[in-house]
Design a protein around this motif. Structure first.
Motif, PDB file in Angstrom:
ATOM      1  N   ALA A  38       0.908  -1.156  -0.117  1.00 27.64           N
ATOM      2  CA  ALA A  38       0.068  -0.105   0.082  1.00 27.64           C
ATOM      3  C   ALA A  38       0.793   1.259  -0.127  1.00 27.64           C
ATOM      4  O   ALA A  38       0.476   2.068  -0.664  1.00 27.64           O
ATOM      5  CB  ALA A  38      -0.947  -0.207   1.219  1.00 27.64           C
ATOM      6  N   ARG A  39       2.189   1.165   0.678  1.00 23.56           N
ATOM      7  CA  ARG A  39       2.949   2.683   0.792  1.00 23.56           C
ATOM      8  C   ARG A  39       3.564   2.574  -0.373  1.00 23.56           C
ATOM      9  O   ARG A  39       3.934   3.784  -0.801  1.00 23.56           O
ATOM     10  CB  ARG A  39       3.794   2.307   1.884  1.00 23.56           C
ATOM     11  N   GLU A  40       4.159   1.411  -1.031  1.00 16.19           N
ATOM     12  CA  GLU A  40       5.016   1.636  -2.285  1.00 16.19           C
ATOM     13  C   GLU A  40       4.298   1.400  -3.630  1.00 16.19           C
ATOM     14  O   GLU A  40       4.848   1.967  -4.680  1.00 16.19           O
ATOM     15  CB  GLU A  40       6.099   0.454  -2.006  1.00 16.19           C
ATOM     16  N   GLY A  41       3.111   0.879  -3.675  1.00 22.16           N
ATOM     17  CA  GLY A  41       2.511   0.629  -4.748  1.00 22.16           C
ATOM     18  C   GLY A  41       1.016   1.358  -4.815  1.00 22.16           C
ATOM     19  O   GLY A  41       0.761   2.505  -4.728  1.00 22.16           O
ATOM     20  N   ALA A  42       0.079   0.375  -4.602  1.00 29.35           N
ATOM     21  CA  ALA A  42      -1.510   0.958  -4.738  1.00 29.35           C
ATOM     22  C   ALA A  42      -2.415   0.149  -3.608  1.00 29.35           C
ATOM     23  O   ALA A  42      -1.832  -1.365  -3.313  1.00 29.35           O
ATOM     24  CB  ALA A  42      -1.982   0.795  -5.911  1.00 29.35           C
ATOM     25  N   ALA A  43      -3.155   0.495  -3.151  1.00 26.92           N
ATOM     26  CA  ALA A  43      -4.119  -0.304  -2.525  1.00 26.92           C
ATOM     27  C   ALA A  43      -5.556  -0.228  -2.689  1.00 26.92           C
ATOM     28  O   ALA A  43      -5.962   0.955  -3.487  1.00 26.92           O
ATOM     29  CB  ALA A  43      -4.224   0.214  -0.862  1.00 26.92           C
ATOM     30  N   LEU A  44      -6.433  -1.328  -2.712  1.00 22.68           N
ATOM     31  CA  LEU A  44      -7.843  -1.138  -2.920  1.00 22.68           C
ATOM     32  C   LEU A  44      -8.515  -1.244  -1.752  1.00 22.68           C
ATOM     33  O   LEU A  44      -8.095  -2.140  -0.777  1.00 22.68           O
ATOM     34  CB  LEU A  44      -8.159  -2.380  -4.107  1.00 22.68           C
TER      35      LEU A  44
END
Length: 127
Positions: A38-44
């Motif tokens: 979530a911090r480095e990419g993406a989160a849903l």
């Protein structure tokens, strides 16, 4: 239960859900890796249990600053905070998330069923 569109993904990932209503996903099994992703990419995030209200206009920032418990004037576009709408006696009327869209647009989001009463309450303070 989570939204029907999300159920196949939760099942395939062996997600651990709460027993509450609505059911919430606690983890997919590896919390540190989930946090890093979530911090480095993406989160849903499944936000189907939330409603939102858009407050716009040249005076929107000052209007919300006078009514909400947390600072609004210091937030820049893209920022936000958790805030409360309080009565004159300090009673909590609404527990909200505030997001600044741009200098004249603000999104208030809250639990399902809270936004219609919130809109009515805010309308009372418009003059």
């Amino acid at each position: 239960m989570p939204s029907p569109a999300l159920l196949p993904h939760l099942s395939a990932a062996r997600a651990q859900l709460t027993q509450s209503t609505p059911a919430l996903c606690l983890t997919f099994g590896d919390v540190p890796s989930e946090y890093a992703a979530a911090r480095e990419g993406a989160a849903l995030f499944d936000a189907t249990d939330r409603e939102s209200l858009l407050v716009t206009g040249a005076d929107a920032r000052d209007f919300l600053q006078r009514l909400l418990a947390n600072r609004v004037t210091e937030l820049a576009p893209g920022q936000g905070n958790r805030t409360l709408l309080l009565s004159a006696t300090g009673k909590v009327l609404a527990d909200l998330d505030l997001a600044v869209i741009d200098e004249q647009a603000f999104e208030l989001s809250g639990a399902a069923g809270t936004i219609a009463p919130l809109a009515q309450t805010l309308d009372r303070y418009l003059f």
